[in-house]
Design a protein around this motif. Structure first.
Motif, PDB file in Angstrom:
ATOM      1  N   GLU A 197       0.834  -1.202   0.000  1.00 18.94           N
ATOM      2  CA  GLU A 197       0.000   0.000   0.000  1.00 18.94           C
ATOM      3  C   GLU A 197       0.870   1.254   0.000  1.00 18.94           C
ATOM      4  OE1 GLU A 197      -3.192  -0.252  -0.297  1.00 18.94           O
ATOM      5  OE2 GLU A 197      -3.329  -2.428   0.017  1.00 18.94           O
ATOM      6  N   ASP A 198       0.427   2.275  -0.727  1.00 15.26           N
ATOM      7  CA  ASP A 198       1.163   3.545  -0.751  1.00 15.26           C
ATOM      8  C   ASP A 198       1.016   4.301   0.569  1.00 15.26           C
ATOM      9  OD1 ASP A 198       2.069   3.131  -3.314  1.00 15.26           O
ATOM     10  OD2 ASP A 198       0.370   4.157  -4.243  1.00 15.26           O
ATOM     11  N   LYS A 199      -0.118   4.116   1.226  1.00 13.33           N
ATOM     12  CA  LYS A 199      -0.363   4.791   2.499  1.00 13.33           C
ATOM     13  C   LYS A 199      -0.963   3.806   3.486  1.00 13.33           C
ATOM     14  CE  LYS A 199      -1.209   9.443   0.654  1.00 13.33           C
ATOM     15  NZ  LYS A 199      -2.174  10.585   0.597  1.00 13.33           N
ATOM     16  N   GLY A 200      -0.778   4.093   4.773  1.00 10.21           N
ATOM     17  CA  GLY A 200      -1.362   3.235   5.782  1.00 10.21           C
ATOM     18  C   GLY A 200      -1.057   3.726   7.177  1.00 10.21           C
ATOM     19  N   ARG A 201      -1.620   3.078   8.155  1.00 12.31           N
ATOM     20  CA  ARG A 201      -1.422   3.461   9.546  1.00 12.31           C
ATOM     21  C   ARG A 201      -1.013   2.222  10.350  1.00 12.31           C
ATOM     22  NH1 ARG A 201      -3.382   7.482  12.991  1.00 12.31           N
ATOM     23  NH2 ARG A 201      -4.641   8.330  11.287  1.00 12.31           N
ATOM     24  N   ILE A 202       0.028   2.357  11.128  1.00  9.51           N
ATOM     25  CA  ILE A 202       0.427   1.302  12.054  1.00  9.51           C
ATOM     26  C   ILE A 202      -0.075   1.699  13.432  1.00  9.51           C
ATOM     27  CG2 ILE A 202       2.347   0.060  13.106  1.00  9.51           C
ATOM     28  CD1 ILE A 202       3.955   0.667  10.553  1.00  9.51           C
ATOM     29  N   ASP A 203      -1.002   0.944  13.983  1.00 10.89           N
ATOM     30  CA  ASP A 203      -1.594   1.267  15.272  1.00 10.89           C
ATOM     31  C   ASP A 203      -1.502   0.027  16.161  1.00 10.89           C
ATOM     32  OD1 ASP A 203      -2.954   2.207  17.415  1.00 10.89           O
ATOM     33  OD2 ASP A 203      -4.821   2.669  16.350  1.00 10.89           O
ATOM     34  N   LEU A 204      -0.336  -0.164  16.755  1.00 10.60           N
ATOM     35  CA  LEU A 204      -0.076  -1.325  17.587  1.00 10.60           C
ATOM     36  C   LEU A 204       0.602  -0.879  18.887  1.00 10.60           C
ATOM     37  CD1 LEU A 204       1.352  -3.684  14.810  1.00 10.60           C
ATOM     38  CD2 LEU A 204      -0.861  -3.935  15.942  1.00 10.60           C
ATOM     39  N   GLU A 239       1.304  -6.638  23.449  1.00  7.75           N
ATOM     40  CA  GLU A 239      -0.038  -6.266  23.926  1.00  7.75           C
ATOM     41  C   GLU A 239       0.000  -5.548  25.268  1.00  7.75           C
ATOM     42  OE1 GLU A 239      -1.052 -10.626  25.958  1.00  7.75           O
ATOM     43  OE2 GLU A 239      -2.174  -9.928  24.186  1.00  7.75           O
ATOM     44  N   ARG A 240       1.112  -5.653  26.002  1.00 14.54           N
ATOM     45  CA  ARG A 240       1.240  -4.961  27.280  1.00 14.54           C
ATOM     46  C   ARG A 240       1.704  -3.511  27.102  1.00 14.54           C
ATOM     47  NH1 ARG A 240       5.583  -8.761  29.906  1.00 14.54           N
ATOM     48  NH2 ARG A 240       6.261  -8.630  27.726  1.00 14.54           N
ATOM     49  N   GLY A 241       2.055  -3.153  25.886  1.00 15.36           N
ATOM     50  CA  GLY A 241       2.607  -1.822  25.618  1.00 15.36           C
ATOM     51  C   GLY A 241       1.540  -0.741  25.491  1.00 15.36           C
ATOM     52  N   LYS A 242       1.992   0.426  25.075  1.00 19.04           N
ATOM     53  CA  LYS A 242       1.097   1.569  24.892  1.00 19.04           C
ATOM     54  C   LYS A 242       0.911   1.836  23.405  1.00 19.04           C
ATOM     55  CE  LYS A 242       2.591   3.899  29.138  1.00 19.04           C
ATOM     56  NZ  LYS A 242       3.183   5.143  29.699  1.00 19.04           N
ATOM     57  N   ARG A 243      -0.215   2.417  23.035  1.00 22.07           N
ATOM     58  CA  ARG A 243      -0.466   2.734  21.632  1.00 22.07           C
ATOM     59  C   ARG A 243       0.507   3.776  21.142  1.00 22.07           C
ATOM     60  NH1 ARG A 243      -6.631   3.954  20.298  1.00 22.07           N
ATOM     61  NH2 ARG A 243      -5.617   4.348  18.306  1.00 22.07           N
TER      62      ARG A 243
END
Length: 205
Positions: free
Chosen positions: A179-186, A201-205
């Motif tokens: 993809e040319d654009k996207g969002r990583i939200d982990l 999963e214990r981390g912060k966004r």
């Protein structure tokens, strides 16, 4: 109107209002924070026509305000290293940071950082101030590092970073980006026993 300054510790401003309170003028014209203003008043480092004044003073046209920033003792060890300075004035320095060098000392790496090099540069140029990093970059990241020479420069640049400056990074990745654009939200956190940030999963966004 700001008159050219003699050094990194003195700021001169000529009043161009008919009448205005000292605090209102400095906060309007210079964007001086209330906290810094109170500190300067307490230290008697704000002068009008060469006389130290309190915060209730009323200015008139052509008054000359002088703000003095106290000399400070260095916090970090000064070490001679090459610095790629791309811009400098009486309030700040912009440094082109190379990759693979720490910006500031850590518990396990207290020397040979950019902060040590900047401390040496300050000492060599009679800049009797602490090293004030406006922004920071990871060790492996290259880019522009902004360093303030006095509390006013630090406050103004921090405000610009918060409201006006957009950061962009270029990264080299392995594989094919579909993809040319996207969002990583982990969620991310520091790796246990290490310094790397990892997805967990214990981390912060």
């Amino acid at each position: 109107m700001i008159i050219p300054k003699e050094n990194h510790s003195i700021m001169n401003i000529k009043v161009n209002y008919k009448k205005i309170k000292l605090k209102d003028f400095l906060m309007t014209e210079l964007g001086l924070s209330s906290r810094l203003f109170k500190k300067l008043i307490k230290e008697k480092n704000i002068f009008v026509n060469n006389k130290p004044l309190n915060d209730i003073y009323n200015l008139v046209k052509d008054d000359m305000i002088t703000i003095k920033f106290e000399d400070e003792k260095p916090v970090y060890k000064a070490q001679k290293m090459d610095l790629d300075i791309i811009y400098e004035d009486l309030d700040l320095i912009a440094i082109n940071k190379n990759p693979y060098i720490l910006v500031h000392p850590t518990k396990t790496h207290i020397e040979n950082t950019l902060t040590n090099a900047i401390a040496y540069y300050f000492k060599s140029n009679n800049i009797n101030k602490k090293v004030r990093l406006v922004n920071r970059l990871d060790m492996d990241t290259s880019g522009i590092l902004i360093v303030a020479k006095n509390p006013y420069g630090q406050a103004q640049m921090a405000k610009q970073f918060k409201n006006n400056i957009e950061k962009k990074y270029i990264a080299i990745v392995d594989g094919i980006i579909k993809e040319d654009k996207g969002r990583i939200d982990l969620p991310i956190m520091k790796e246990e026993g290490g310094i790397k940030q990892i997805v967990d999963e214990r981390g912060k966004r």
